[in-house]
Enzyme design. Structure first.
Site, short mmCIF file in Angstrom:
data_model
loop_
_atom_site.label_atom_id
_atom_site.label_comp_id
_atom_site.label_asym_id
_atom_site.label_seq_id
_atom_site.Cartn_x
_atom_site.Cartn_y
_atom_site.Cartn_z
N LYS A 195 0.86 -1.24 0.01
CA LYS A 195 -0.13 0.03 0.09
C LYS A 195 0.77 1.31 0.08
O LYS A 195 0.65 2.19 -0.80
CB LYS A 195 -0.95 0.20 1.19
N GLU A 252 -4.65 -6.64 14.66
CA GLU A 252 -4.04 -5.23 14.38
C GLU A 252 -5.27 -4.32 14.45
O GLU A 252 -4.69 -3.13 14.74
CB GLU A 252 -3.24 -5.22 13.03
N GLU A 286 10.59 -4.72 4.25
CA GLU A 286 10.83 -6.14 3.79
C GLU A 286 10.39 -6.33 2.68
O GLU A 286 11.03 -7.04 1.99
CB GLU A 286 9.70 -7.04 4.72
O1 F6P Z 1 3.51 -2.95 9.68
C1 F6P Z 1 2.13 -3.00 9.66
C2 F6P Z 1 1.73 -2.78 8.42
O2 F6P Z 1 1.53 -1.50 8.17
C3 F6P Z 1 0.27 -3.40 8.09
O3 F6P Z 1 -0.81 -2.76 8.46
C4 F6P Z 1 0.19 -3.44 6.58
O4 F6P Z 1 -1.01 -4.40 6.11
C5 F6P Z 1 1.65 -4.09 6.28
O5 F6P Z 1 2.53 -3.13 7.30
C6 F6P Z 1 2.19 -3.77 4.88
O6 F6P Z 1 2.02 -2.57 4.35
P1 F6P Z 1 2.24 -2.03 3.07
O7 F6P Z 1 1.15 -2.83 2.07
O8 F6P Z 1 2.42 -0.66 2.79
O9 F6P Z 1 3.59 -2.56 2.63
#
Ligand code: F6P
Length: 569
Positions: free
Chosen positions: A235, A383, A241
């Protein structure tokens, strides 16, 4: 409900005149919910009936098993094996009304900015709204945009499936590797596993999430780069990661192909709300599927975040899954509280968490295809509702979300069920099963269902010392072989596991989590609790890299020194 009725339900309501986010927070003053009339009535009621045994509840009402049940979107919920009587249920409904669950639900569906700490609407329901519905955010109907992205993702998925979309060397893309974490991984990974029978032979769909390099290595093992498509789902497109894995995947691809950067466009697509960062990473935004900041990561499976799933099961299968979501949404939006599945599950969970002292909740799917469902629910529930301040920032003095855990039955029966049956913790359980098997292997499904029905019976009724003794058991063993029972469970029975059933099931839990958040007066849609660890990890990563270690507590300092010793070798 017809699509017109849905549209009416979510029709635009002018958002309240909220000047600033802080103002929005203070508008949501929650107060001490334990001082409310319904809460106090439930506390007193719990004193009276909290220990009453399920055996007594059933003895008092022979029709209970049929009466305490509700059905929607193809799911039958038997909630009779809960430690409640009619007065408890009435008091729980009064709590829902006192906490204005219906008003908050309608505000969510109408696109009001109920995620007050982030100043956003919460509109995952718009992701599965019918084409002719209208859900307005900042004066704009978002539904056409949702359907445009679904159509684009569908066309892309179809092109990968039929081989018209190919890799850099002209080979078909037979390996799909989703790189994402949290909501950008757990949902599609769970659903791709759940709907595995719909995936064509020869298509491999894998998921990489952990920054542990072993995850990437194992996910790429045996794959031919020329036939591999990476979907980078994030998102924010700023998650450590995901970006680390995506960079290493790009190196693997280019090295494997012996090609230059130009090969990236044929092997990488992105799913994100952040076009700028996608472009910065080197993925052509032509190859990007968007979604919106009004979709929380853990609620995003049914957006383009489900692209890997869409490739696996095809756009038609994905559309069928959305129909299941929608059926449950419509039920949640319109059914009276007393017959509303998410409301019932939410209130029963609150009963145990707030009045009978339960600290965890087990989800036990009797279906191999739901093996990842408990892990998915952990993020969805924990969460969302793992919070200890109210919407207006005051500390809560009541329990909020429980620890959610579980594994498929019958496996769990041979592992942790012992504790649920005879341990010292109260663990309310959800048992999920389907009448029809996905694969008919004769006796298997009957045995599976027999276990799915036997466990709730055993949990509820147990076996008394007298019953055990009457079987001629050595008196010294009687206490060991006695089952106290009185462990509550819900049984959720569907017809057959498949896309629509999965969609309905996910939406059921999404809305259950919402109901509980509304009861507890917390914001189920932010996740600030994940931030601190990320910040500290950034600092330590830099210290490990440079050797310039700053001040830490003595434990962390010693651990850093040990890790560095090893690194220095
Ligand atoms: O660290 C928690 C979080 O923000 C979750 O809420 C989310 O689903 C995940 O990390 C991954 O976030 P992104 O889709 O922005 O990589």
């Amino acid at each position: 409900m017809t699509s017109r009725a849905f549209a009416r339900l979510v029709a635009f309501r002018a958002p309240p005149a909220i000047g600033t986010r802080l103002r929005a927070v203070s508008d949501n003053a929650v107060g001490d919910i334990t001082a409310g009339q319904a809460w106090r009535a439930l506390s007193a009621h719990a004193e009276r009936i909290g220990d009453r045994h399920l055996r007594e509840f059933f003895a008092a009402d022979p029709g209970r098993g049929r009466r305490l049940a509700a059905e929607a979107a193809g799911l039958y919920l038997d909630y009779s094996k809960n430690r409640v009587d009619d007065a408890t249920l009435a008091a729980l409904m009064a709590l829902a009304r006192e906490r204005d669950v219906e008003g908050r639900r309608d505000a969510m569906l109408a696109g009001e900015p109920i995620n007050v700490t982030e100043g956003r609407p919460v509109l995952h329901t718009a992701l599965r709204a019918p084409r002719d519905a209208s859900v307005t955010v900042d004066g704009e109907n978002v539904v056409p945009g949702v359907h445009a992205v679904l159509a684009a993702a569908g066309a892309y998925a179809e092109a990968v499936r039929d081989g018209s979309r190919r890799g850099h060397t002209g080979r078909p893309l037979r390996n799909i590797v989703n790189i994402g974490i949290g909501g950008s991984d757990l949902g599609p990974a769970m659903a791709a596993d759940a709907l595995l029978p719909l995936a064509p032979d020869g298509l491999r769909v894998r998921f990489v999430s952990n920054v542990d390099g072993s995850d990437l290595v194992e996910s790429l093992r045996g794959l031919d780069p020329a036939e591999t498509l990476f979907i980078v789902a994030s998102k924010s497109f700023g998650t450590l990661e995901t970006l680390t894995n995506a960079r290493s995947a790009r190196d693997w691809l280019l090295q494997g192909l012996g090609a230059g950067e130009e090969a990236v466009r044929d092997h990488f697509v992105a799913v994100s709300t952040n076009a700028e960062r996608v472009a910065e990473f080197g993925i052509d935004t032509e190859n990007m599927f968007g979604f919106w900041d009004w979709v929380g990561g853990r609620y995003s499976l049914d957006s383009a975040v489900g692209l890997a799933l869409m490739i696996a099961i095809g756009p038609a299968g994905f559309a069928e899954m959305l129909s299941g979501f929608r059926a449950m949404d419509e039920h949640f939006a319109s059914a009276p509280l007393e017959a509303n599945l998410p409301v019932l599950l939410g209130l029963l969970g609150a009963w145990y968490a707030n009045f009978l002292g339960a600290e965890s909740h087990a989800v036990l799917p009797y279906d191999r295809y739901l093996a990842r469902f408990p892990a998915y629910l952990q993020q969805l529930d924990m969460e969302s509702n793992g919070k200890s301040v109210t919407l207006d920032g005051k500390p809560v003095s009541w329990a909020t979300g429980p620890v959610v855990w579980g594994e498929p039955g019958t496996n769990g029966q041979h592992a942790f069920y012992q504790l649920i049956h005879q341990g010292t913790h109260l663990v309310p359980c959800d048992v999920i099963a389907f009448r029809e098997p996905v694969h008919d292997l004769g006796v298997h499904h009957e045995l599976l269902l027999a276990n799915a029905l036997a466990q709730p019976e055993a949990l509820a009724f147990g076996r008394t010392a007298e019953e055990v003794a009457a079987e001629g058991v050595d008196p010294a063993l009687v206490p060991h072989r006695t089952f106290a029972g009185n462990t509550p469970s819900n049984v959720i029975l569907g017809e057959r596991m498949g896309p629509a059933a999965l969609g309905a099931l996910i939406a059921l839990y999404e809305h259950k989590v919402f109901v509980q958040g509304a009861i507890w007066g917390i914001n189920s849609f932010d996740q600030w609790g994940v931030e601190l660890g990320k910040v500290l990890a950034d600092t330590i990563a830099e210290e490990l890299r440079t050797g310039a270690v700053g001040a830490h507590d003595s434990s962390t300092a010693e651990l850093i020194a040990r890790v560095r010793d090893r690194a220095d070798g």
